[in-house]
Design a protein around this motif. Sequence first.
Motif, mmCIF file in Angstrom:
data_model
loop_
_atom_site.group_PDB
_atom_site.id
_atom_site.type_symbol
_atom_site.label_atom_id
_atom_site.label_comp_id
_atom_site.label_asym_id
_atom_site.label_seq_id
_atom_site.Cartn_x
_atom_site.Cartn_y
_atom_site.Cartn_z
ATOM 1 N N GLU A 1 -22.686 0.349 -23.983
ATOM 2 C CA GLU A 1 -23.616 -0.055 -22.926
ATOM 3 C C GLU A 1 -22.876 -0.488 -21.668
ATOM 4 O O GLU A 1 -23.280 -0.171 -20.551
ATOM 5 C CB GLU A 1 -24.486 -1.213 -23.418
ATOM 6 C CG GLU A 1 -25.429 -0.801 -24.532
ATOM 7 C CD GLU A 1 -26.065 -2.006 -25.185
ATOM 8 O OE1 GLU A 1 -26.587 -2.865 -24.478
ATOM 9 O OE2 GLU A 1 -26.022 -2.094 -26.429
ATOM 10 N N ARG A 2 -21.797 -1.254 -21.862
ATOM 11 C CA ARG A 2 -21.050 -1.760 -20.712
ATOM 12 C C ARG A 2 -20.426 -0.605 -19.941
ATOM 13 O O ARG A 2 -20.361 -0.609 -18.719
ATOM 14 C CB ARG A 2 -19.955 -2.729 -21.193
ATOM 15 C CG ARG A 2 -20.315 -4.194 -21.095
ATOM 16 C CD ARG A 2 -21.551 -4.598 -21.867
ATOM 17 N NE ARG A 2 -21.289 -4.803 -23.295
ATOM 18 C CZ ARG A 2 -22.237 -4.909 -24.218
ATOM 19 N NH1 ARG A 2 -23.504 -4.818 -23.900
ATOM 20 N NH2 ARG A 2 -21.943 -5.085 -25.473
ATOM 21 N N LYS B 1 -29.954 0.696 -22.120
ATOM 22 C CA LYS B 1 -30.846 0.717 -23.278
ATOM 23 C C LYS B 1 -30.788 2.058 -23.991
ATOM 24 O O LYS B 1 -30.748 2.136 -25.220
ATOM 25 C CB LYS B 1 -32.292 0.462 -22.828
ATOM 26 C CG LYS B 1 -32.736 -0.970 -23.031
ATOM 27 C CD LYS B 1 -34.199 -1.126 -22.632
ATOM 28 C CE LYS B 1 -34.359 -2.390 -21.823
ATOM 29 N NZ LYS B 1 -35.683 -2.624 -21.312
ATOM 30 N N GLU C 1 -18.367 -7.324 -13.734
ATOM 31 C CA GLU C 1 -18.964 -8.012 -14.881
ATOM 32 C C GLU C 1 -20.484 -8.012 -14.783
ATOM 33 O O GLU C 1 -21.186 -7.744 -15.764
ATOM 34 C CB GLU C 1 -18.428 -9.435 -14.986
ATOM 35 C CG GLU C 1 -18.869 -10.086 -16.288
ATOM 36 C CD GLU C 1 -18.237 -11.451 -16.513
ATOM 37 O OE1 GLU C 1 -17.943 -12.137 -15.516
ATOM 38 O OE2 GLU C 1 -18.059 -11.818 -17.682
ATOM 39 N N VAL C 2 -20.986 -8.310 -13.594
ATOM 40 C CA VAL C 2 -22.440 -8.318 -13.417
ATOM 41 C C VAL C 2 -23.008 -6.937 -13.696
ATOM 42 O O VAL C 2 -24.003 -6.774 -14.400
ATOM 43 C CB VAL C 2 -22.798 -8.772 -11.984
ATOM 44 C CG1 VAL C 2 -24.271 -8.521 -11.695
ATOM 45 C CG2 VAL C 2 -22.466 -10.238 -11.802
ATOM 46 N N ARG C 3 -22.312 -5.952 -13.160
ATOM 47 C CA ARG C 3 -22.796 -4.593 -13.346
ATOM 48 C C ARG C 3 -22.742 -4.174 -14.819
ATOM 49 O O ARG C 3 -23.680 -3.564 -15.345
ATOM 50 C CB ARG C 3 -21.936 -3.660 -12.489
ATOM 51 C CG ARG C 3 -22.526 -2.310 -12.372
ATOM 52 C CD ARG C 3 -21.853 -1.541 -11.263
ATOM 53 N NE ARG C 3 -21.887 -0.128 -11.604
ATOM 54 C CZ ARG C 3 -21.516 0.843 -10.798
ATOM 55 N NH1 ARG C 3 -21.053 0.563 -9.606
ATOM 56 N NH2 ARG C 3 -21.599 2.091 -11.167
ATOM 57 N N LEU D 1 -22.940 -5.975 -17.497
ATOM 58 C CA LEU D 1 -23.901 -6.638 -18.365
ATOM 59 C C LEU D 1 -25.356 -6.368 -17.999
ATOM 60 O O LEU D 1 -26.227 -6.371 -18.861
ATOM 61 C CB LEU D 1 -23.650 -8.157 -18.383
ATOM 62 C CG LEU D 1 -22.826 -8.672 -19.568
ATOM 63 C CD1 LEU D 1 -21.479 -8.007 -19.617
ATOM 64 C CD2 LEU D 1 -22.664 -10.174 -19.496
ATOM 65 N N THR D 2 -25.612 -6.152 -16.710
ATOM 66 C CA THR D 2 -27.013 -6.022 -16.311
ATOM 67 C C THR D 2 -27.369 -4.659 -15.737
ATOM 68 O O THR D 2 -28.542 -4.320 -15.661
ATOM 69 C CB THR D 2 -27.355 -7.061 -15.222
ATOM 70 O OG1 THR D 2 -26.560 -6.766 -14.075
ATOM 71 C CG2 THR D 2 -27.075 -8.455 -15.690
ATOM 72 N N GLY D 3 -26.380 -3.907 -15.310
ATOM 73 C CA GLY D 3 -26.670 -2.619 -14.675
ATOM 74 C C GLY D 3 -27.029 -2.762 -13.206
ATOM 75 O O GLY D 3 -27.314 -1.761 -12.552
ATOM 76 N N ILE D 4 -26.996 -4.014 -12.677
ATOM 77 C CA ILE D 4 -27.286 -4.189 -11.258
ATOM 78 C C ILE D 4 -26.211 -3.477 -10.444
ATOM 79 O O ILE D 4 -25.027 -3.669 -10.670
ATOM 80 C CB ILE D 4 -27.307 -5.686 -10.871
ATOM 81 C CG1 ILE D 4 -28.474 -6.375 -11.557
ATOM 82 C CG2 ILE D 4 -27.398 -5.848 -9.356
ATOM 83 C CD1 ILE D 4 -28.464 -7.873 -11.398
ATOM 84 N N GLY D 5 -26.637 -2.663 -9.489
ATOM 85 C CA GLY D 5 -25.675 -1.992 -8.636
ATOM 86 C C GLY D 5 -25.268 -0.622 -9.147
ATOM 87 O O GLY D 5 -24.571 0.101 -8.460
ATOM 88 N N LYS E 1 -27.336 1.702 -9.610
ATOM 89 C CA LYS E 1 -28.224 2.639 -8.909
ATOM 90 C C LYS E 1 -28.689 3.787 -9.802
ATOM 91 O O LYS E 1 -28.297 4.935 -9.617
ATOM 92 C CB LYS E 1 -27.516 3.210 -7.669
ATOM 93 C CG LYS E 1 -27.166 2.195 -6.629
ATOM 94 C CD LYS E 1 -28.339 1.889 -5.706
ATOM 95 C CE LYS E 1 -28.129 0.597 -4.937
ATOM 96 N NZ LYS E 1 -27.033 0.645 -3.995
ATOM 97 N N PHE F 1 -27.186 -15.736 -15.572
ATOM 98 C CA PHE F 1 -26.175 -14.763 -15.959
ATOM 99 C C PHE F 1 -25.227 -15.367 -16.983
ATOM 100 O O PHE F 1 -24.814 -14.710 -17.941
ATOM 101 C CB PHE F 1 -25.399 -14.275 -14.735
ATOM 102 C CG PHE F 1 -24.403 -13.207 -15.064
ATOM 103 C CD1 PHE F 1 -24.810 -11.895 -15.214
ATOM 104 C CD2 PHE F 1 -23.061 -13.518 -15.253
ATOM 105 C CE1 PHE F 1 -23.896 -10.904 -15.551
ATOM 106 C CE2 PHE F 1 -22.150 -12.528 -15.584
ATOM 107 C CZ PHE F 1 -22.571 -11.220 -15.730
ATOM 108 N N ARG G 1 -31.921 -9.495 -13.427
ATOM 109 C CA ARG G 1 -32.197 -8.413 -12.467
ATOM 110 C C ARG G 1 -33.303 -8.813 -11.500
ATOM 111 O O ARG G 1 -33.236 -8.539 -10.308
ATOM 112 C CB ARG G 1 -32.600 -7.133 -13.207
ATOM 113 C CG ARG G 1 -31.446 -6.456 -13.927
ATOM 114 C CD ARG G 1 -31.917 -5.160 -14.537
ATOM 115 N NE ARG G 1 -32.201 -4.183 -13.508
ATOM 116 C CZ ARG G 1 -31.426 -3.136 -13.232
ATOM 117 N NH1 ARG G 1 -30.337 -2.932 -13.917
ATOM 118 N NH2 ARG G 1 -31.757 -2.298 -12.285
#
Lengths: 531, 131
Positions: free
Chosen positions: A104-105, A281, A520-522, A524-528, A530, B42, B123
């Motif tokens: 996932e990461r 997911k 790290e943010v990306r 774990l969350t997929g933010i950024g 796109k 987070f 998010r």
Amino acid sequence: MTVQIAAETTGSPLINVSVFVVFVLITLFIVYKATTRNQTAADYYAAGSAFSGVQNGIALSGDFLSAASFLGISGAIAVHGYDGFLYSVGWLVAWLVALLLVGERLRNTGRFTVGDVMAYRMKQRPVRAAAANATLVITFFYMLAQMAGAGGLIALLLNVHSKGGQALVITGVGLVMVFYVLVGGMKGTTWVQIIKAGLLLICVTFMSVFIVGKFGFSFSAILDQAAAGSPLGKSLLEPGGWYGDGAMDKLDFVSLSLALVLGISSLPHVLMRFYTVPNAKEARRSVVWCSWSMFLFYLGILVVGYGAAAMVGPDAILEAPGGENSAAPLLAFKIGGAVLLGIVAAVAFATILAVVAGLTLTASASFAHDVYANVIREGKADARSEIRVARLTAIAVGFLAIIGGIVTNGQNVAFLVSLALALAASANLSTILYTLYWKRFNTTGTLWSIYGGLGSGLILILFSPAISGSSTAIFKGVDFHWFPLTNPGIVSIPLSFLCGFLGTVLSKDPADPEKQAEMEVRALTGIGSKI
Amino acid sequence: MTKAVRPPAPISSERATGPGFADRGTESDEPDFAAIQQSPEFDLLRKRLRRFVFPMSALFFCWYMTFALFSAYGHGFMSRKVFGSVNMGTVFGLLQFVSTITIVLLYRGFADKKIDPQVDKVRELAGADKE
């Protein structure tokens, strides 16, 4: 007895070849249909990230249900018994690394290649070059294994015994697979994988159900019969049948186990699959699906392997053209005659084609995207020239694979794959885990862990009994080995973790905190990302 | 969490994907990753994930290596018959099959219940899901 079997199996090369040709035509048609006109880079490398988790899960298992798993493992179980079983256990458990730590990461951070992830928060050029080097070397080793399997299979199917004739057919296989990649890109390759994985699962399930039924639904009866026919006797069912009892043999066995469990989630062509789904997911779903199909497959292969020992017998298997790798096809012939042999052989062939196509794609992506676009052109290449380079690389890689396949023809494919896995685990796993989970990890650490793992792995393989100085060595008649183990994993994998740690701690350039936060943010969350 | 309008100029020039793949469009309203990283939401997500994933990885790895070491050094034990001709080694191996699928299902349940909702929360706070 053996002569008779050889004669029988070749009694119907016409059926074998026609089943195979039909398969190739059908898949070619699908590849053609699935292909998007005017492919963008995202289409070519990652099928536009448009596959669902289920589809990718099956393709993922298809990528790993290679000639090594199907032909190599069933043959290893039939001839060496328990030690062959260890492979299948390792390869199933290995998916947990992909599920828990990597998949996932990786999906969230990268776009096309392993280099995307490794270089994310590091200095682009050196790290991308290193990542591409590792990808190319690992992929080449893995491809050798597949092509070697192709040689054995052809020998069995077409009764081509001369090395020259086999070389000719290997060339043919290589050309078809390059064609898949050039025309279909990732989308076409993935569809071939899905079809092939489905067929392979059906075949193995059918064969194992048949065998279990034939032996009165008693697994124990199959084992008894297998042991009775084996020169190893009862010890077929016990550890040590392949690797022996010496202290070094045992250590080699542990080294192999380590490479098996840590290698899969580090293979570039497996990692690249995670980019074909739209989000984390779906990446998770694909590993879940993949785990289930591996679970079924390897249970089936356990039965097929011992079933081949029981019904065909190790002597007949070893004497057949293709040797160990021919256990499953011979068993198919025993169960369902020429037609089932034709189908199983076509599926096995398709497996090799599809996996090699995936490998070629991975290698060409890595070269074009990491080396050409980002190292040579420093990120200024336009997408069209990048794809053109990728296609040219695919042709070059296909050419190398054909040569390599001709040289390694006849080696046990499961064994060759284990070398590629050791290299993958050494070069990639430490680097990926560090960069995803260790804040301080920096460029120097990345380079040290990639090159430390890859370099030590290559050197140890070169001076191992696998290359020279043993009865099963690739180069016979010379002996320059000093490393006692055939598999370098137990040394090179920990060494790459150590190198990565030391490189990071000893170097003066600190990690880039801004990029680390972004990554790290990306991850774990997929933010950024796109999507 | 507000999304910053800080233009990430040096970052995008170094960006892995290069300008040729500029289907990412609006580079300029990139979220403030450092602020997201430091947010308690987070932090909770990271802690949760690591608390599950690391011990579980250690667990399956040790369990698998136990099997591998017994296969290498415990021939006597692994050759002991359990039922019929099925010995400890085979049973041990099949138990690995069972444990693997169990961990897969456990993780799926955990990720669905504990991780995904928290990811959605982060998010949302970062304004990453505006359609």
